[in-house]
Design a protein around this motif. Structure first.
Motif, PDB file in Angstrom:
ATOM      1  N   ALA A  27      43.954  29.986 135.561  1.00  0.00           N
ATOM      2  CA  ALA A  27      45.367  29.636 135.776  1.00  0.00           C
ATOM      3  C   ALA A  27      46.285  30.613 135.040  1.00  0.00           C
ATOM      4  O   ALA A  27      47.331  31.024 135.570  1.00  0.00           O
ATOM      5  CB  ALA A  27      45.628  28.206 135.310  1.00  0.00           C
ATOM      6  N   GLY A  28      45.885  31.003 133.819  1.00  0.00           N
ATOM      7  CA  GLY A  28      46.688  31.957 133.060  1.00  0.00           C
ATOM      8  C   GLY A  28      46.771  33.308 133.729  1.00  0.00           C
ATOM      9  O   GLY A  28      47.831  33.953 133.744  1.00  0.00           O
ATOM     10  N   GLY A  29      45.670  33.763 134.304  1.00  0.00           N
ATOM     11  CA  GLY A  29      45.675  35.048 134.996  1.00  0.00           C
ATOM     12  C   GLY A  29      46.570  35.037 136.225  1.00  0.00           C
ATOM     13  O   GLY A  29      47.314  35.995 136.477  1.00  0.00           O
ATOM     14  N   ILE A  30      46.507  33.958 136.994  1.00  0.00           N
ATOM     15  CA  ILE A  30      47.362  33.845 138.182  1.00  0.00           C
ATOM     16  C   ILE A  30      48.834  33.829 137.773  1.00  0.00           C
ATOM     17  O   ILE A  30      49.685  34.486 138.390  1.00  0.00           O
ATOM     18  CB  ILE A  30      47.003  32.577 138.975  1.00  0.00           C
ATOM     19  N   ALA A  31      49.154  33.099 136.705  1.00  0.00           N
ATOM     20  CA  ALA A  31      50.537  33.042 136.222  1.00  0.00           C
ATOM     21  C   ALA A  31      51.031  34.421 135.791  1.00  0.00           C
ATOM     22  O   ALA A  31      52.195  34.773 136.008  1.00  0.00           O
ATOM     23  CB  ALA A  31      50.645  32.051 135.066  1.00  0.00           C
ATOM     24  N   THR A  32      50.154  35.219 135.188  1.00  0.00           N
ATOM     25  CA  THR A  32      50.537  36.564 134.749  1.00  0.00           C
ATOM     26  C   THR A  32      50.899  37.457 135.929  1.00  0.00           C
ATOM     27  O   THR A  32      51.857  38.233 135.872  1.00  0.00           O
ATOM     28  CB  THR A  32      49.394  37.195 133.941  1.00  0.00           C
ATOM     29  N   ILE A  33      50.127  37.361 136.999  1.00  0.00           N
ATOM     30  CA  ILE A  33      50.437  38.141 138.206  1.00  0.00           C
ATOM     31  C   ILE A  33      51.819  37.770 138.745  1.00  0.00           C
ATOM     32  O   ILE A  33      52.620  38.643 139.112  1.00  0.00           O
ATOM     33  CB  ILE A  33      49.360  37.910 139.281  1.00  0.00           C
ATOM     34  N   LEU A  34      52.125  36.470 138.755  1.00  0.00           N
ATOM     35  CA  LEU A  34      53.428  36.018 139.236  1.00  0.00           C
ATOM     36  C   LEU A  34      54.555  36.504 138.324  1.00  0.00           C
ATOM     37  O   LEU A  34      55.641  36.861 138.797  1.00  0.00           O
ATOM     38  CB  LEU A  34      53.443  34.489 139.326  1.00  0.00           C
ATOM     39  N   VAL A  35      54.288  36.525 137.016  1.00  0.00           N
ATOM     40  CA  VAL A  35      55.298  36.979 136.055  1.00  0.00           C
ATOM     41  C   VAL A  35      55.654  38.446 136.287  1.00  0.00           C
ATOM     42  O   VAL A  35      56.824  38.844 136.182  1.00  0.00           O
ATOM     43  CB  VAL A  35      54.800  36.757 134.612  1.00  0.00           C
ATOM     44  N   ALA A  36      54.663  39.278 136.604  1.00  0.00           N
ATOM     45  CA  ALA A  36      54.932  40.702 136.849  1.00  0.00           C
ATOM     46  C   ALA A  36      55.940  40.877 137.979  1.00  0.00           C
ATOM     47  O   ALA A  36      56.873  41.692 137.891  1.00  0.00           O
ATOM     48  CB  ALA A  36      53.632  41.431 137.174  1.00  0.00           C
ATOM     49  N   GLY A  37      55.787  40.106 139.054  1.00  0.00           N
ATOM     50  CA  GLY A  37      56.733  40.183 140.152  1.00  0.00           C
ATOM     51  C   GLY A  37      58.101  39.638 139.782  1.00  0.00           C
ATOM     52  O   GLY A  37      59.131  40.210 140.143  1.00  0.00           O
ATOM     53  N   LEU A  38      58.114  38.538 139.029  1.00  0.00           N
ATOM     54  CA  LEU A  38      59.382  37.918 138.636  1.00  0.00           C
ATOM     55  C   LEU A  38      60.189  38.838 137.733  1.00  0.00           C
ATOM     56  O   LEU A  38      61.409  38.968 137.884  1.00  0.00           O
ATOM     57  CB  LEU A  38      59.102  36.584 137.946  1.00  0.00           C
ATOM     58  N   THR A  80      55.523  60.433 131.912  1.00  0.00           N
ATOM     59  CA  THR A  80      56.854  61.033 131.874  1.00  0.00           C
ATOM     60  C   THR A  80      57.750  60.554 133.014  1.00  0.00           C
ATOM     61  O   THR A  80      58.965  60.722 132.934  1.00  0.00           O
ATOM     62  CB  THR A  80      56.763  62.571 131.949  1.00  0.00           C
ATOM     63  N   ARG A  81      57.184  59.961 134.052  1.00  0.00           N
ATOM     64  CA  ARG A  81      57.977  59.514 135.205  1.00  0.00           C
ATOM     65  C   ARG A  81      57.506  58.128 135.651  1.00  0.00           C
ATOM     66  O   ARG A  81      56.370  57.738 135.428  1.00  0.00           O
ATOM     67  CB  ARG A  81      57.840  60.499 136.378  1.00  0.00           C
ATOM     68  N   ARG A  82      58.430  57.357 136.264  1.00  0.00           N
ATOM     69  CA  ARG A  82      58.146  56.053 136.862  1.00  0.00           C
ATOM     70  C   ARG A  82      57.462  55.096 135.880  1.00  0.00           C
ATOM     71  O   ARG A  82      56.539  54.364 136.219  1.00  0.00           O
ATOM     72  CB  ARG A  82      57.290  56.214 138.124  1.00  0.00           C
ATOM     73  N   VAL A  83      57.933  55.086 134.634  1.00  0.00           N
ATOM     74  CA  VAL A  83      57.282  54.258 133.622  1.00  0.00           C
ATOM     75  C   VAL A  83      57.521  52.772 133.880  1.00  0.00           C
ATOM     76  O   VAL A  83      56.647  51.941 133.584  1.00  0.00           O
ATOM     77  CB  VAL A  83      57.744  54.656 132.209  1.00  0.00           C
ATOM     78  N   GLY A  84      58.687  52.406 134.413  1.00  0.00           N
ATOM     79  CA  GLY A  84      58.959  51.002 134.690  1.00  0.00           C
ATOM     80  C   GLY A  84      58.040  50.405 135.747  1.00  0.00           C
ATOM     81  O   GLY A  84      57.376  49.382 135.497  1.00  0.00           O
ATOM     82  N   PRO A  85      57.958  51.011 136.946  1.00  0.00           N
ATOM     83  CA  PRO A  85      57.032  50.489 137.961  1.00  0.00           C
ATOM     84  C   PRO A  85      55.578  50.478 137.492  1.00  0.00           C
ATOM     85  O   PRO A  85      54.825  49.548 137.820  1.00  0.00           O
ATOM     86  CB  PRO A  85      57.227  51.456 139.129  1.00  0.00           C
ATOM     87  N   ARG A  86      55.193  51.489 136.721  1.00  0.00           N
ATOM     88  CA  ARG A  86      53.805  51.522 136.230  1.00  0.00           C
ATOM     89  C   ARG A  86      53.544  50.400 135.240  1.00  0.00           C
ATOM     90  O   ARG A  86      52.442  49.832 135.193  1.00  0.00           O
ATOM     91  CB  ARG A  86      53.518  52.881 135.604  1.00  0.00           C
ATOM     92  N   LEU A  87      54.539  50.072 134.428  1.00  0.00           N
ATOM     93  CA  LEU A  87      54.398  48.958 133.496  1.00  0.00           C
ATOM     94  C   LEU A  87      54.194  47.646 134.242  1.00  0.00           C
ATOM     95  O   LEU A  87      53.295  46.858 133.914  1.00  0.00           O
ATOM     96  CB  LEU A  87      55.636  48.883 132.606  1.00  0.00           C
ATOM     97  N   LEU A  88      55.006  47.388 135.251  1.00  0.00           N
ATOM     98  CA  LEU A  88      54.889  46.147 136.019  1.00  0.00           C
ATOM     99  C   LEU A  88      53.549  46.071 136.743  1.00  0.00           C
ATOM    100  O   LEU A  88      52.916  45.003 136.793  1.00  0.00           O
ATOM    101  CB  LEU A  88      56.041  46.048 137.022  1.00  0.00           C
ATOM    102  N   ALA A  89      53.093  47.202 137.294  1.00  0.00           N
ATOM    103  CA  ALA A  89      51.795  47.222 137.973  1.00  0.00           C
ATOM    104  C   ALA A  89      50.666  46.945 136.991  1.00  0.00           C
ATOM    105  O   ALA A  89      49.696  46.241 137.313  1.00  0.00           O
ATOM    106  CB  ALA A  89      51.590  48.572 138.656  1.00  0.00           C
ATOM    107  N   ALA A  90      50.786  47.485 135.766  1.00  0.00           N
ATOM    108  CA  ALA A  90      49.739  47.275 134.760  1.00  0.00           C
ATOM    109  C   ALA A  90      49.628  45.802 134.380  1.00  0.00           C
ATOM    110  O   ALA A  90      48.522  45.282 134.184  1.00  0.00           O
ATOM    111  CB  ALA A  90      50.030  48.129 133.527  1.00  0.00           C
ATOM    112  N   VAL A  91      50.768  45.113 134.282  1.00  0.00           N
ATOM    113  CA  VAL A  91      50.738  43.683 133.947  1.00  0.00           C
ATOM    114  C   VAL A  91      50.063  42.891 135.061  1.00  0.00           C
ATOM    115  O   VAL A  91      49.296  41.952 134.806  1.00  0.00           O
ATOM    116  CB  VAL A  91      52.162  43.174 133.670  1.00  0.00           C
ATOM    117  N   ALA A  92      50.317  43.260 136.312  1.00  0.00           N
ATOM    118  CA  ALA A  92      49.653  42.587 137.431  1.00  0.00           C
ATOM    119  C   ALA A  92      48.146  42.810 137.379  1.00  0.00           C
ATOM    120  O   ALA A  92      47.355  41.880 137.636  1.00  0.00           O
ATOM    121  CB  ALA A  92      50.223  43.085 138.756  1.00  0.00           C
TER     122      ALA A  92
END
Length: 408
Positions: free
Chosen positions: A381-392, A283-295
């Protein structure tokens, strides 16, 4: 605000939601069983990572090429009938695969042809079923319904790969035949759903404006665009599903049953997370939680790529599924909850292309890259790229990063 946790159980008193859930479970079970069998069957025929990637491309191409039409069909016609006919077509494709497997030696190209048929059927089924679900439950229960719907699908995804791997010992024809039967039962279930009042809508005219309405809507919603594009890029880069037969045979040294267990782990993580979300909705902070989940998804993918232990690999895949479920929950709540019913099919079709690109097209990318540099470097390499994408994405879509609640 989303319904409190106890109300989630009341959804199962709804006859139409139960029928929808049955169809969802059967199609998930059939698709996952079939995916395991097709992957192993094609790899047995070719021993090629690229061939595995082409299976994903064959499945995805119809959804990408026909998205505008399939979305229009979902909004212009009875969504129950569209989904039922599509499930029936999936059953026919399963019978075709069974006939191929029963013939003994077979060339690989007919498998690709049938996977194009599978992709076409799913291209019509997905927008229709996604747009149908919100008409079965009150708006206040969207989030809970999505969580339960995802848990039903993922429960099938947990049991489907293991069951498919186990039954493959009896021959691929057995797996394909049972999958065809499950698709047929799913078609009967969804056809039995009673039409909801919301389904009585005007048929949109067939014009470029109406065909492009889904894309136009998503472009006008930065939070929705950010959520679905994040999922696309993250899973496109970080997905390792297509390469599991290679890891099972050459890295972890396990057979078809081990492959089934590996394929089950992401779904097992997803269903566990979905059940938690059904009782304790975000119910709260869904955006930051989404980005953290992708990382977290990217980090777990790196762990899987480096692992040479079956238990560790299973744990990493479990973590990818749990993280991905957070993305699914947020994205589907935004797409289905904030889109007007009259254009849900067209928006869902675009969403299906994003999902398909992140899965089937991701399998093609993984297979191609693995053929060039090897399976382990490709996954890491794909996993590392995904972590970078979450920050971007946190920087590119500040509205998504700052999103607090699911439904406005």
């Amino acid at each position: 605000m989303l319904s409190p946790a106890p109300s989630g159980w009341t959804l199962f008193r709804n006859r139409d939601f139960r029928l929808f859930g049955i169809a969802r479970f059967l199609t998930g079970l059939a698709y996952q069983m079939q995916a395991v069998a097709v992957g192993w069957f094609v790899y047995d025929l070719t021993h090629s990572a690229l061939a595995l990637g082409l299976v994903g491309l064959a499945s995805f191409a119809p959804a990408m090429l026909g998205a505008l039409v399939t979305g229009h069909v979902a909004d212009a016609y009875d969504r129950r009938r569209v989904a039922a006919l599509a499930y029936g077509l999936l059953g026919l494709a399963g019978l075709g695969l069974m006939a191929l497997a029963s013939s003994g030696t077979a060339p690989v190209w007919p498998v690709y042809t049938l996977m194009v048929l599978v992709g076409a059927a799913r291209a019509f089924a997905n927008p229709a079923s996604q747009a149908l679900l919100p008409t079965l439950v009150p708006r206040a229960q969207f989030g809970t319904a999505i969580a339960w719907n995802s848990s039903i699908w993922q429960s099938a995804a947990v049991s489907g790969p293991a069951l498919g791997g186990f039954l493959y010992a009896l021959g691929p024809a057995v797996v394909f035949g049972l999958a065809a039967a499950a698709f047929g039962l799913a078609a009967l279930s969804v056809a039995s759903i009673r039409p909801a009042p919301a389904a009585a809508r005007d048929r949109p005219a067939l014009t470029w404006a109406t065909l492009l309405a889904g894309l136009t809507y998503i472009r006008s919603q930065p939070v929705v665009l950010g959520a679905i594009s994040l999922d696309l890029v993250a899973v496109l880069l970080g997905g390792a599903t297509a390469l599991l037969p290679i890891f099972a045979q050459e890295v972890l040294l396990v057979g078809p049953l081990g492959l089934g267990l590996l394929r089950s782990m992401p779904a097992f993580g997803s269903v566990a997370t979905a059940i938690v979300l059904a009782h304790r909705p975000l119910t709260r902070r869904v955006g930051p939680r989404l980005l953290a989940a992708v990382a977290v998804f990217g980090l777990a993918t790196v762990g899987f790529g480096l692992s040479t232990s079956l238990p560790v690999s299973m744990a990493c895949l479990f973590a990818t599924g749990a993280a991905d479920m957070v993305s699914v929950y947020v994205r589907q709540s935004l797409v289905q909850g904030e889109t007007p019913d009259a254009m849900r099919g067209r928006v869902a079709a675009v969403n299906t292309v994003f999902i398909g690109a992140s899965n089937e097209l991701g399998e093609f990318e993984s297979g191609t890259l693995a053929a060039l540099v090897g399976a382990v470097p490709a996954v890491v390499a794909g996993g590392i790229a995904t972590i970078l994408v979450a920050g971007l994405w946190g920087r590119l879509f500040p509205a998504l990063r700052q999103r607090d609640r699911l439904l406005g």
